[in-house]
Design a protein around this motif. Sequence first.
Motif, PDB file in Angstrom:
ATOM      1  N   ALA A 150       4.583  -6.084   1.437  1.00  0.00           N
ATOM      2  CA  ALA A 150       6.030  -5.841   1.407  1.00  0.00           C
ATOM      3  C   ALA A 150       6.370  -4.352   1.435  1.00  0.00           C
ATOM      4  CB  ALA A 150       6.633  -6.466   0.147  1.00  0.00           C
ATOM      5  N   ALA A 151       5.370  -3.502   1.328  1.00  0.00           N
ATOM      6  CA  ALA A 151       5.616  -2.055   1.297  1.00  0.00           C
ATOM      7  C   ALA A 151       6.116  -1.563   2.655  1.00  0.00           C
ATOM      8  CB  ALA A 151       4.341  -1.317   0.913  1.00  0.00           C
ATOM      9  N   PRO A 152       6.980  -0.534   2.678  1.00  0.00           N
ATOM     10  CA  PRO A 152       7.448   0.026   3.954  1.00  0.00           C
ATOM     11  C   PRO A 152       6.291   0.500   4.839  1.00  0.00           C
ATOM     12  CG  PRO A 152       8.774   0.844   2.128  1.00  0.00           C
ATOM     13  CD  PRO A 152       7.617   0.106   1.528  1.00  0.00           C
ATOM     14  N   GLU A 153       5.251   1.030   4.211  1.00  0.00           N
ATOM     15  CA  GLU A 153       4.049   1.461   4.944  1.00  0.00           C
ATOM     16  C   GLU A 153       2.834   0.777   4.308  1.00  0.00           C
ATOM     17  OE1 GLU A 153       4.074   5.695   6.465  1.00  0.00           O
ATOM     18  OE2 GLU A 153       5.306   5.883   4.652  1.00  0.00           O
ATOM     19  N   PRO A 154       2.475  -0.396   4.796  1.00  0.00           N
ATOM     20  CA  PRO A 154       1.417  -1.177   4.140  1.00  0.00           C
ATOM     21  C   PRO A 154       0.055  -0.485   4.117  1.00  0.00           C
ATOM     22  CG  PRO A 154       2.746  -2.577   5.567  1.00  0.00           C
ATOM     23  CD  PRO A 154       3.147  -1.165   5.861  1.00  0.00           C
ATOM     24  N   ASN A 155      -0.310   0.220   5.183  1.00  0.00           N
ATOM     25  CA  ASN A 155      -1.641   0.831   5.195  1.00  0.00           C
ATOM     26  C   ASN A 155      -1.833   1.860   4.070  1.00  0.00           C
ATOM     27  OD1 ASN A 155      -2.628  -0.734   7.226  1.00  0.00           O
ATOM     28  ND2 ASN A 155      -2.723   0.882   8.761  1.00  0.00           N
ATOM     29  N   PRO A 156      -0.913   2.825   3.896  1.00  0.00           N
ATOM     30  CA  PRO A 156      -1.069   3.742   2.754  1.00  0.00           C
ATOM     31  C   PRO A 156      -1.009   3.026   1.411  1.00  0.00           C
ATOM     32  CG  PRO A 156       0.457   4.657   4.368  1.00  0.00           C
ATOM     33  CD  PRO A 156       0.181   3.245   4.777  1.00  0.00           C
ATOM     34  N   ALA A 157      -0.209   1.972   1.326  1.00  0.00           N
ATOM     35  CA  ALA A 157      -0.129   1.216   0.074  1.00  0.00           C
ATOM     36  C   ALA A 157      -1.481   0.573  -0.239  1.00  0.00           C
ATOM     37  CB  ALA A 157       0.965   0.157   0.163  1.00  0.00           C
ATOM     38  N   PHE A 158      -2.102  -0.005   0.791  1.00  0.00           N
ATOM     39  CA  PHE A 158      -3.420  -0.582   0.559  1.00  0.00           C
ATOM     40  C   PHE A 158      -4.449   0.488   0.225  1.00  0.00           C
ATOM     41  CE2 PHE A 158      -7.655  -1.623   2.146  1.00  0.00           C
ATOM     42  CZ  PHE A 158      -7.957  -2.652   1.274  1.00  0.00           C
ATOM     43  N   LEU A 159      -4.365   1.620   0.904  1.00  0.00           N
ATOM     44  CA  LEU A 159      -5.311   2.700   0.640  1.00  0.00           C
ATOM     45  C   LEU A 159      -5.264   3.142  -0.818  1.00  0.00           C
ATOM     46  CD1 LEU A 159      -7.387   4.593   2.030  1.00  0.00           C
ATOM     47  CD2 LEU A 159      -5.520   6.236   2.293  1.00  0.00           C
ATOM     48  N   ARG A 160      -4.058   3.186  -1.393  1.00  0.00           N
ATOM     49  CA  ARG A 160      -3.924   3.573  -2.794  1.00  0.00           C
ATOM     50  C   ARG A 160      -4.659   2.592  -3.700  1.00  0.00           C
ATOM     51  NH1 ARG A 160      -4.236   7.621  -5.206  1.00  0.00           N
ATOM     52  NH2 ARG A 160      -2.920   8.523  -3.583  1.00  0.00           N
ATOM     53  N   GLN A 161      -4.489   1.287  -3.456  1.00  0.00           N
ATOM     54  CA  GLN A 161      -5.201   0.308  -4.277  1.00  0.00           C
ATOM     55  C   GLN A 161      -6.710   0.362  -4.017  1.00  0.00           C
ATOM     56  OE1 GLN A 161      -3.212  -0.172  -6.498  1.00  0.00           O
ATOM     57  NE2 GLN A 161      -2.605  -2.327  -6.541  1.00  0.00           N
ATOM     58  N   TRP A 162      -7.071   0.666  -2.786  1.00  0.00           N
ATOM     59  CA  TRP A 162      -8.489   0.717  -2.437  1.00  0.00           C
ATOM     60  C   TRP A 162      -9.209   1.830  -3.198  1.00  0.00           C
ATOM     61  CZ3 TRP A 162     -12.233  -2.073  -0.594  1.00  0.00           C
ATOM     62  CH2 TRP A 162     -13.393  -1.457  -0.139  1.00  0.00           C
ATOM     63  N   VAL A 163      -8.636   3.034  -3.238  1.00  0.00           N
ATOM     64  CA  VAL A 163      -9.325   4.121  -3.942  1.00  0.00           C
ATOM     65  C   VAL A 163      -9.367   3.842  -5.442  1.00  0.00           C
ATOM     66  CG1 VAL A 163      -8.910   5.885  -2.197  1.00  0.00           C
ATOM     67  CG2 VAL A 163      -7.228   5.570  -4.017  1.00  0.00           C
TER      68      VAL A 163
END
Length: 235
Positions: A150-163
């Motif tokens: 649901a994030a405006p920019e899903p890729n950076p949002a996922f990257l944050r959870q990934w790190v």
Amino acid sequence: MTTEAQDQSAPLVAVASADTVLRHPEAGEHLLTDIERARAERFRHESGRIDFTAGHVLVRLCAARLLGVPAAELTLAQECPDCGLADHGRPYLPDHPGVHVSLSHTRGVVAAGAAHQPVGVDVELAARGGSLRTVARRVLAPAELALVEAAPEPNPAFLRQWVRKESLIKIGRATLDTLGQIDLSALPLDVPPGAPLRSRYQDLHLLDWADPEHGAAVAAVSTAAPTIVDLAAAG
């Protein structure tokens, strides 16, 4: 990168470009063990060898700052808990069993941490090839996945959870197989550049920051609140 006033008892975390680390006055391949040199030589591309070397130098610089000793006095080792080999696995300092260390490297950027408590760090480039979301359903809890999608920019949002989750692996609180069982959906996904974002997960202190200089997402986790230090240019 952001630099904070150092608490002598706090875990120390640093991030820098690989080139900057290798220009440090104490840096050099002479710091590496024979095993590390052999691993570095196995990289097919020079850039990979540089990133590997810089990461293994930076973690020594962090530990040296923590202990108040020259980096050349520190020996870094690794051991795999599964196969017992000494050329991969969690890093440690054989001569300083009370000190915990962690390191991470991506294309051109490295991060490291050292502490008297368990510590884990991870760094990933925000603009990397391909989509990290291809693995999202395997490593995110359902609530996390919903927030990321649901994030405006899903890729950076996922990257944050990934790190964040990679740092939990580094500290020994998770494995690749258990990442989907860890729910960090209560933590904010947006980490503006500049001051680090501090939060808690269970008994752990999490530190997130966006490094605009290197275009990287960084996360650090420890049982005590980490401090960001600039070691790359220190004498």
